[in-house]
Each structure stands twice: as C-alpha cells, then as structure tokens.
Design an enzyme around this catalytic site. Structure first.
Site, PDB file in Angstrom:
ATOM      1  N   GLY A 142       0.826  -1.203   0.000  1.00 34.44           N
ATOM      2  CA  GLY A 142       0.000   0.000   0.000  1.00 34.44           C
ATOM      3  C   GLY A 142       0.857   1.249   0.000  1.00 34.44           C
ATOM      4  O   GLY A 142       1.865   1.332   0.727  1.00 34.44           O
ATOM      5  N   LEU A 162      -1.964   7.049   2.079  1.00 37.99           N
ATOM      6  CA  LEU A 162      -1.371   7.805   3.184  1.00 37.99           C
ATOM      7  C   LEU A 162      -0.813   6.883   4.253  1.00 37.99           C
ATOM      8  O   LEU A 162       0.263   7.131   4.804  1.00 37.99           O
ATOM      9  CB  LEU A 162      -2.401   8.765   3.762  1.00 37.99           C
ATOM     10  CG  LEU A 162      -2.657   9.966   2.849  1.00 37.99           C
ATOM     11  CD1 LEU A 162      -3.782  10.825   3.392  1.00 37.99           C
ATOM     12  CD2 LEU A 162      -1.392  10.795   2.674  1.00 37.99           C
ATOM     13  N   HIS A 187     -22.108   7.941   3.485  1.00 36.86           N
ATOM     14  CA  HIS A 187     -21.874   9.381   3.564  1.00 36.86           C
ATOM     15  C   HIS A 187     -23.095  10.138   3.050  1.00 36.86           C
ATOM     16  O   HIS A 187     -23.602   9.838   1.977  1.00 36.86           O
ATOM     17  CB  HIS A 187     -20.635   9.708   2.728  1.00 36.86           C
ATOM     18  CG  HIS A 187     -20.049  11.042   3.009  1.00 36.86           C
ATOM     19  ND1 HIS A 187     -20.740  12.210   2.821  1.00 36.86           N
ATOM     20  CD2 HIS A 187     -18.819  11.404   3.473  1.00 36.86           C
ATOM     21  CE1 HIS A 187     -19.970  13.230   3.157  1.00 36.86           C
ATOM     22  NE2 HIS A 187     -18.800  12.762   3.560  1.00 36.86           N
ATOM     23  N   ARG A 199     -22.088  11.802  10.234  1.00 38.08           N
ATOM     24  CA  ARG A 199     -22.565  11.244   8.967  1.00 38.08           C
ATOM     25  C   ARG A 199     -23.685  10.227   9.120  1.00 38.08           C
ATOM     26  O   ARG A 199     -24.620  10.200   8.326  1.00 38.08           O
ATOM     27  CB  ARG A 199     -21.393  10.584   8.248  1.00 38.08           C
ATOM     28  CG  ARG A 199     -20.396  11.608   7.839  1.00 38.08           C
ATOM     29  CD  ARG A 199     -19.152  10.993   7.264  1.00 38.08           C
ATOM     30  NE  ARG A 199     -18.267  12.075   6.865  1.00 38.08           N
ATOM     31  CZ  ARG A 199     -17.059  11.901   6.376  1.00 38.08           C
ATOM     32  NH1 ARG A 199     -16.572  10.688   6.227  1.00 38.08           N
ATOM     33  NH2 ARG A 199     -16.318  12.938   6.034  1.00 38.08           N
TER      34      ARG A 199
HETATM   35  C1  LIG Z   1     -14.013  10.548  -2.176  1.00 37.12           C
HETATM   36  C2  LIG Z   1     -13.411  10.403  -0.814  1.00 37.12           C
HETATM   37  C3  LIG Z   1     -13.072  11.537  -0.073  1.00 37.12           C
HETATM   38  C4  LIG Z   1     -12.529  11.414   1.207  1.00 37.12           C
HETATM   39  N1  LIG Z   1     -12.213  12.540   1.912  1.00 37.12           N
HETATM   40  C5  LIG Z   1     -11.665  12.414   3.153  1.00 37.12           C
HETATM   41  C6  LIG Z   1     -11.308  13.564   3.903  1.00 37.12           C
HETATM   42  O1  LIG Z   1     -11.479  14.691   3.462  1.00 37.12           O
HETATM   43  N2  LIG Z   1     -10.769  13.378   5.130  1.00 37.12           N
HETATM   44  C7  LIG Z   1     -10.556  12.144   5.656  1.00 37.12           C
HETATM   45  O2  LIG Z   1     -10.048  12.041   6.769  1.00 37.12           O
HETATM   46  N3  LIG Z   1     -10.870  11.033   4.948  1.00 37.12           N
HETATM   47  C8  LIG Z   1     -11.417  11.131   3.714  1.00 37.12           C
HETATM   48  N4  LIG Z   1     -11.732  10.016   3.005  1.00 37.12           N
HETATM   49  C9  LIG Z   1     -11.313   8.701   3.515  1.00 37.12           C
HETATM   50  C10 LIG Z   1      -9.814   8.519   3.249  1.00 37.12           C
HETATM   51  O3  LIG Z   1      -9.495   9.077   1.995  1.00 37.12           O
HETATM   52  C11 LIG Z   1      -9.386   7.066   3.246  1.00 37.12           C
HETATM   53  O4  LIG Z   1      -9.917   6.395   4.337  1.00 37.12           O
HETATM   54  C12 LIG Z   1      -7.865   6.984   3.318  1.00 37.12           C
HETATM   55  O5  LIG Z   1      -7.274   7.777   2.313  1.00 37.12           O
HETATM   56  C13 LIG Z   1      -7.398   5.552   3.195  1.00 37.12           C
HETATM   57  O6  LIG Z   1      -5.983   5.571   3.160  1.00 37.12           O
HETATM   58  P1  LIG Z   1      -5.168   4.211   3.179  1.00 37.12           P
HETATM   59  O7  LIG Z   1      -3.751   4.577   3.018  1.00 37.12           O
HETATM   60  O8  LIG Z   1      -5.586   3.404   4.350  1.00 37.12           O
HETATM   61  O9  LIG Z   1      -5.679   3.420   1.874  1.00 37.12           O
HETATM   62  P2  LIG Z   1      -5.650   3.816   0.315  1.00 37.12           P
HETATM   63  O10 LIG Z   1      -5.357   5.238   0.071  1.00 37.12           O
HETATM   64  O11 LIG Z   1      -6.898   3.234  -0.258  1.00 37.12           O
HETATM   65  O12 LIG Z   1      -4.423   3.031  -0.244  1.00 37.12           O
HETATM   66  C14 LIG Z   1      -4.433   1.627  -0.400  1.00 37.12           C
HETATM   67  C15 LIG Z   1      -3.144   1.209  -1.034  1.00 37.12           C
HETATM   68  O13 LIG Z   1      -3.044  -0.193  -0.985  1.00 37.12           O
HETATM   69  C16 LIG Z   1      -2.707  -0.704  -2.254  1.00 37.12           C
HETATM   70  N5  LIG Z   1      -3.284  -2.049  -2.345  1.00 37.12           N
HETATM   71  C17 LIG Z   1      -4.516  -2.469  -1.952  1.00 37.12           C
HETATM   72  N6  LIG Z   1      -4.645  -3.786  -2.149  1.00 37.12           N
HETATM   73  C18 LIG Z   1      -3.484  -4.209  -2.679  1.00 37.12           C
HETATM   74  C19 LIG Z   1      -3.007  -5.469  -3.120  1.00 37.12           C
HETATM   75  N7  LIG Z   1      -3.739  -6.575  -3.024  1.00 37.12           N
HETATM   76  N8  LIG Z   1      -1.766  -5.528  -3.643  1.00 37.12           N
HETATM   77  C20 LIG Z   1      -0.979  -4.411  -3.755  1.00 37.12           C
HETATM   78  N9  LIG Z   1      -1.377  -3.203  -3.340  1.00 37.12           N
HETATM   79  C21 LIG Z   1      -2.609  -3.104  -2.813  1.00 37.12           C
HETATM   80  C22 LIG Z   1      -3.262   0.276  -3.241  1.00 37.12           C
HETATM   81  O14 LIG Z   1      -2.569   0.163  -4.470  1.00 37.12           O
HETATM   82  C23 LIG Z   1      -2.992   1.588  -2.500  1.00 37.12           C
HETATM   83  O15 LIG Z   1      -1.662   1.984  -2.752  1.00 37.12           O
HETATM   84  C24 LIG Z   1     -12.316  10.125   1.750  1.00 37.12           C
HETATM   85  C25 LIG Z   1     -12.664   8.991   1.017  1.00 37.12           C
HETATM   86  C26 LIG Z   1     -13.228   9.124  -0.240  1.00 37.12           C
HETATM   87  C27 LIG Z   1     -13.689   7.899  -0.952  1.00 37.12           C
END
Ligand SMILES: Cc1cc2nc3c(=O)[nH]c(=O)nc-3n(C[C@H](O)[C@H](O)[C@H](O)COP(=O)(O)OP(=O)(O)OC[C@H]3O[C@@H](n4cnc5c(N)ncnc54)[C@H](O)[C@@H]3O)c2cc1C
Length: 645
Positions: free
Chosen positions: A50, A53, A276, A340
């Site tokens: 991943g 963030l 949402h 929400r």
């Molecule tokens: C439209 C939208 C707006 C949002 N706005 C906000 C906001 O303003 N404030 C807030 O706090 N939250 C917000 N959220 C929620 C927030 O964006 C997410 O919860 C957060 O960014 C998730 O981050 P993460 O790093 O956990 O996962 P992600 O950003 O989803 O990253 C997942 C990573 O894992 C990798 N991955 C997944 N499965 C595999 C696999 N099998 N093999 C290899 N790689 C894999 C992907 O390639 C990616 O790099 C929003 C969500 C959405 C949908």
C-alpha cells in the site's frame, strides 16, 4: 450463543495497551517497547503493501529509520492510491481558533462519534498524535490553507462544535499524499525502499505461524513472484466496493486483507460501513461509481427538502416557509454538522416519506444561497470552487444558482483486520494500518479522521511499535523453496488457472453488480433480521453461480483487468456474507449499523451496551466463521445515548 451461521470462540484481548492514566499510555508503551539499534535495522526486511497515506508514510518512515523496505501498490504510480481522492480535510487538536478544542475534546468527540464501539486507549493516542501530524506535513511543505494572520486555517466537520479540520482547498488528500510521496521517493533514491508499482498481492506467506512474505502478480506481464521478509504491513485501504457502487476508487478491494483473513487473521466489525450523506445521487443503471461532495460543504450549505410531498417546483420557487431544514429542526445544537450516520439516516427518512427531490425522489437539497448572500460568491468559490465545478461537470447543474442534490452513498469501512494497540494482527509479524484495520473509529467515523488515522499509524505509531517485534529478528531466513512458500504460490497459480479455464458465460462485473445490490438493499442504511437472512441465502447462491459461470477472457501474461477483477469479486462475495452474518448477530443499532428492530421512539440508533459492548473479531473457519469477542471498557467517556440535539 452459536447459530447456524457461526460459532463462538474464545474471547480475544488487546494485551499491548498499558494500564494507568490514559494520557500516559502511549508514552509508556513507547518506552516499554524494545528498540532496534541502527546497525541491526539494515539487516531487517519489511514489506509494506500500500502506498496511500497509511502505506507511504509507513514505508518512508521505516526507510528513514534504516530498515530495508519493499513497498507495493497496484496503481501505475504510488501517487494514485485512493487517498488522493480525499477532499475535505484532516483533524488535529491544535486549538488555533481558541474555541475550546483540546486533545481530550478530540478524544471525547471521536469516542462519542463512534457510538462507544471503539477502544479508548487507541482513540486517545490518535488525538495526541494529531497535532504532530500537522507539524510533520507543514514541514514537508504541504500547502494547507492559511488565514489572514498566517496561521493555518480550519473548518468544522460533522460531530464537532469546534473548528479543527485542516485543509488544502478540496484536495487535502492529494496534497498530503504528495508530501508522503516526496518522503517515500527520498528513501527510494537513498536505496532503503524498493518500490513496486502495478503489482498486486494475492497471497500471504506464513511460515511457522509468522507472516514472512507475500505472493504478487505483476499486472503488466502476469509474472508471479514472492517477496520474503521479517514482517509484513498491510496498508491496503477499505472495502466499500463490496457494494459495487461507492465513492471509493474503482480499484479499491479487500483481497490483501481477505487473503490474510483466510490464513488466520481476525476480521473485526465487518458490518460497520459508513454511508456518507453528501454524494451525488445515482443517475442510472449504467453507473459504476458514485461521487462524493465533501462534508466541508455542510459548513456553509443548508440541507432541506420541500415540506409538501412530491413537490417538483424549481427550488427557487419554493418559499422559505414551505421548506423543511430537517437537520436544523431535529438537531438544533449541531444542525447541518451532525455526524454522517445521523445525517444519512435523516435523509433516508425524509425521502422514504416522499419529500425527496430529483429523479425517483432520492435526493435532498444542499443549498448555498444563504452563504453566497452572506459571504459573496467569490468567497464561496475560493473555499469550494473545485467541488462546485466537479458537481456541475457531473450533473450539468450550476450549484451557485441552484441547490446541489445529494443522497447518501457507501463511503468508508470502519471494519477491517483486527489489530492490537501495536497495530499487530493476531498473526505475529503481520501489522495492519490505515483504513485496512478496524481500530479507532468504532461504529461511525467522524469526518476528516481517516487521514488523521492513516498518517498517525504510518508516521508515528507503527514505526514505534513494530520495533518491539523486529527486535527479535532477523528471523531465520526463509527460502523460496520452503514448502509454505511453494504452497502459497501454487494457490495463486491454481486460482488464476481456474479463472482462465472456466469457460463460463457471465461477466465478473455482472456478479459484482448483483452482489452490490444485495448488500445495499439488505446490509445498507437499514438492516433487519429478515433481510439479512435473505441476503445470506442470496449471496451463497450467487457465490455458487460465480464459480460455475464466471467468464474471464484473455490470458495471464498480459494486462488483464478481467482477471484482476475476478479474484477481487471472489473475495468480495465471501466478505459480503461475513458482513451480513456480523450485522445479523449484532441485534443492537450503533453508529452506521442501524437495525430497524433497535431504535428509540424518535428513530435514533439504540445501542445495547449490556450485550454488545465488544469488538466482534471473526476467525475464518472452513465450516463457518468463529466469533471472538473483545470486551470494550470505558473509563473516561461513559457511554450514553448519543445526542446532537
Ligand atoms: C471521495 C473520498 C473523499 C474522502 N475525503 C476524506 C477527507 O477529506 N478526510 C478524511 O479524513 N478522509 C477522507 N476520506 C477517507 C480517506 O481518503 C481514506 O480512508 C484513506 O485515504 C485511506 O488511506 P489508506 O492509506 O488506508 O488506503 P488507500 O489510500 O486506499 O491506499 C491503499 C493502497 O493499498 C494498495 N493495495 C490495496 N490492495 C493491494 C493489493 N492486493 N496488492 C498491492 N497493493 C494493494 C493500493 O494500491 C494503495 O496503494 C475520503 C474517502 C473518499 C472515498
């Protein structure tokens, strides 16, 4: 209690959070956890799956510490992880506005916002670390909005009466991700991080009970490879796409987490889904994606519906006294900024009663007329311009002149792999961060706290806790020829061969769409005993049909998105069933989990603390899931009926 759908297992406990005053626990844990000296770090390999963030911040920080990191994502650039889509902002208890905010208030709001279904220790740590995140990101150059005096600006998000949400216009996720990406690329250049884009993890390798590696497929060439290490971190995001239609990026999926679950990792609270309230309503059956309108818009937009049922006049022709500002009416203290879960359910109620607007009556207005009059169009444009443009591009309607139409949609999943205070799953060596784990948000996540949690996990928590595990390393070297590695690879090869050779007649997407409809209908905004039982039956037969009739075209040795989707949908089918079982067993309502049978007289969620004050951690069992309960204790924020009135 055991039923025909699951059986009870032993309770599970978080053994890592220290006792004592809550504000000292994180400090205590950091001190009691063992360290690894800099020279030894170079001998330790960590896989981070991943680059969102949670993943990019963890990989960059572990690299900076000197560990040897292999970082994977399935996108063509690590910068395109779904985190880039986050719009509205990130919370931090800085109290720049002097409006009464504090670490304790952020902790309190988050525990209450999660409807008393999260761990106090974790949430307090999150609130403490929140202030460090902002400093870290500012130091990286993240261009947060600033106010006249030069301080970082804030706005309010749901479930809070203070302004603590830091933002970069409507692109906060993108700017934060660019900050994390720079930090990551610095480590790539320094040689501490090997970055592998366009690779999908399809299996977890466990050797002697410890997570020791992953099996990946190169999405361009189809090559299957293994990566072996001393520890594995999953930062693989949420699984909202089990509903097919959601605000998540199309590629988001559960495969990494589900493969780990099938190998023994507990999956916690899978039914806790965030729906949402402010999304652009679905426009037709052709659609495969829904669009979020950021919660920040509720700072200035007012939500209303016509008082008269079926009123199809132009909104400007509906006089003030014929409008129902139902959130302001029902929740005068928080108004349009209720959390929400509450706002979504309230929208459903008015639409079910026939007051909805737009096609099919599935919409409510989000109106900026008063804000434009008060602040002027220019000021509104400066704050929300890109969101307004996006709305106009999708709907063809100009939100400066006509209220937006919005409707709730699946957005975030509070459930995920179970982790302890150290972010370790129950499989030694397997850590889980960001949206992929279940921690911190309970049954409802407050807006702007996912980015906070992902970065807290990646920059501050994991780098401090994983060392306690790595201090026992380097672990005995595992060879590619080890029988467990060979078996994991073979499982991947066999599955791919099955999909390509099963000469079925139904597309993967058609199964996904059908699963999504079942999930939305029976495990969406409102859930009932009868509906959930029906859904489990429907999903089981859909799963049978999938394995008989699925058709995957093309071959392995090429870019083959049908093949990618087939594996993901196979996992979504199993996850969907577990979500329904979890929702069925939890006969209380809490947060986003609304059981129609458990509501107060005025239609609010009614918890059952005597029977359900626990995390439901599910173990995979060939003959059905096994439920392990982790009891929740509240010493600092006593559970009460949540009120935003
Ligand atoms: C439209 C939208 C707006 C949002 N706005 C906000 C906001 O303003 N404030 C807030 O706090 N939250 C917000 N959220 C929620 C927030 O964006 C997410 O919860 C957060 O960014 C998730 O981050 P993460 O790093 O956990 O996962 P992600 O950003 O989803 O990253 C997942 C990573 O894992 C990798 N991955 C997944 N499965 C595999 C696999 N099998 N093999 C290899 N790689 C894999 C992907 O390639 C990616 O790099 C929003 C969500 C959405 C949908």
């Amino acid at each position: 209690m055991s039923t025909d759908f699951y059986r009870d297992g032993e309770p599970v406990a978080d053994a890592k959070a220290p006792a004592g005053p809550i504000s000292e626990r994180w400090e205590k844990r950091r001190f009691s956890g063992r360290l690894v000296n800099p020279a030894n770090r170079r001998k330790l390999r960590v896989i981070v799956v991943g680059t969102g963030l949670a993943g990019a911040s963890a990989a960059a920080t572990l690299g900076e510490l000197g560990y040897r990191v292999a970082n994977y994502c399935f996108q063509d650039s690590s910068r395109r992880a779904h985190s880039i889509a986050a719009q509205g902002g990130i919370n931090a208890a800085k109290n720049y506005r002097n409006d009464g905010d504090s670490v304790h208030r952020l902790f309190y709001d988050t525990v209450k916002g999660g409807d008393f279904r999260s761990r106090e220790s974790n949430v307090h740590r999150l609130a403490e670390v929140s202030t460090e995140i902002i400093d870290q990101c500012v130091a990286q150059g993240v261009p947060f909005a600033r106010e006249y005096g030069g301080l970082l600006d804030n706005r309010s998000f749901g479930g809070a009466q203070v302004s603590r949400t830091f933002y970069a216009r409507g692109q906060t996720g993108q700017q934060l991700l660019l900050g994390a990406y720079q930090a990551l690329q610095r480590q790539v250049a320094a040689g501490t991080v090997d970055l592998h884009t366009r690779h999908e993890m399809l299996e977890l390798v466990i050797v002697d009970g410890k997570a020791r590696g992953i099996v990946v497929r190169d999405l361009v060439t189809g090559e299957i490879a293994t990566e072996l290490a001393d520890a594995v971190v999953l930062a693989t995001g949420g699984y909202g796409n089990v509903y097919f239609l959601s605000t998540n990026a199309m590629g988001c999926n559960v495969t990494a987490g589900w493969r780990a679950h099938r190998k023994g990792a507990y999956f916690a609270n899978p039914c806790y889904t965030q729906i949402h309230p402010t999304c652009i309503p679905q426009s037709g059956e052709h659609q495969s994606k829904l669009t979020l309108m950021s919660e920040s818009l509720r700072n200035d937009g007012r939500v209303w519906v016509p008082k008269k049922k079926g009123d199809d006049r132009h909104p400007a022709d509906i006089p003030e006294d014929e409008r129902d500002y139902y959130l302001e009416r029902r929740y005068p203290a928080f108004g349009n900024l209720v959390p929400r879960d509450i706002a979504s359910r309230a929208a459903k109620v008015v639409c079910d009663e026939g007051h909805g607007v737009g096609p099919g009556g599935l919409g409510v207005y989000l109106d900026f007329a008063a804000a434009i009059e008060r602040l002027g169009r220019k000021a509104v444009e400066a704050k929300y311009g890109n969101l307004f443009d996006m709305y106009e591009r999708i709907t063809g309607e100009n939100p400066y002149e006509r209220p937006m139409r919005i409707y709730p949609a699946v957005h975030y999943t509070m459930g995920g792999l179970w982790v302890d205070y150290d972010l370790s799953s129950n499989i030694p060596g397997l850590f889980v961060t960001g949206e992929a784990n279940f921690s911190d948000h309970g049954a409802n996540r407050l807006g702007a706290s996912a980015l906070m949690q992902g970065l807290s996990d990646g920059y501050f928590v994991l780098p401090n806790t994983i060392s306690d595990y790595l201090a026992d390393g380097p672990y005995e070297k595992v060879e590619e020829t080890h029988e467990d590695v060979v078996a994991a690879r073979k499982a991947v090869d066999d599955r791919i061969a099955f999909f390509l050779n099963n000469d079925g007649d139904r597309t993967v997407d058609s199964f996904h769409r059908e699963l999504g409809k079942i999930m939305w209908e029976y495990c969406g905004m409102e859930r009932t005993d009868e509906g959930l039982r029906k859904a489990i039956g429907l999903i089981r037969s859909l799963k049978d049909e999938f394995w008989r009739r699925v058709k995957v075209t093309g071959k392995n040795e090429q870019l083959n998105q049908e093949l990618e989707k087939a594996g993901r949908v196979a996992d979504f089918l199993e996850l969907g069933e577990l979500m329904c079982i979890d929702a069925l067993h939890r006969t209380e309502s809490c947060g986003g989990h609304f059981r129609a049978e458990s509501q107060t007289e005025d239609g609010e969620a009614k918890r059952d603390d005597d029977n359900f004050s626990y995390v439901a951690a599910w173990e995979f069992g060939e003959d059905g899931p096994v439920l392990h309960k982790e009891a929740l204790e509240f010493e600092y924020v006593k559970p009460t009926q949540r009120s935003y009135k």
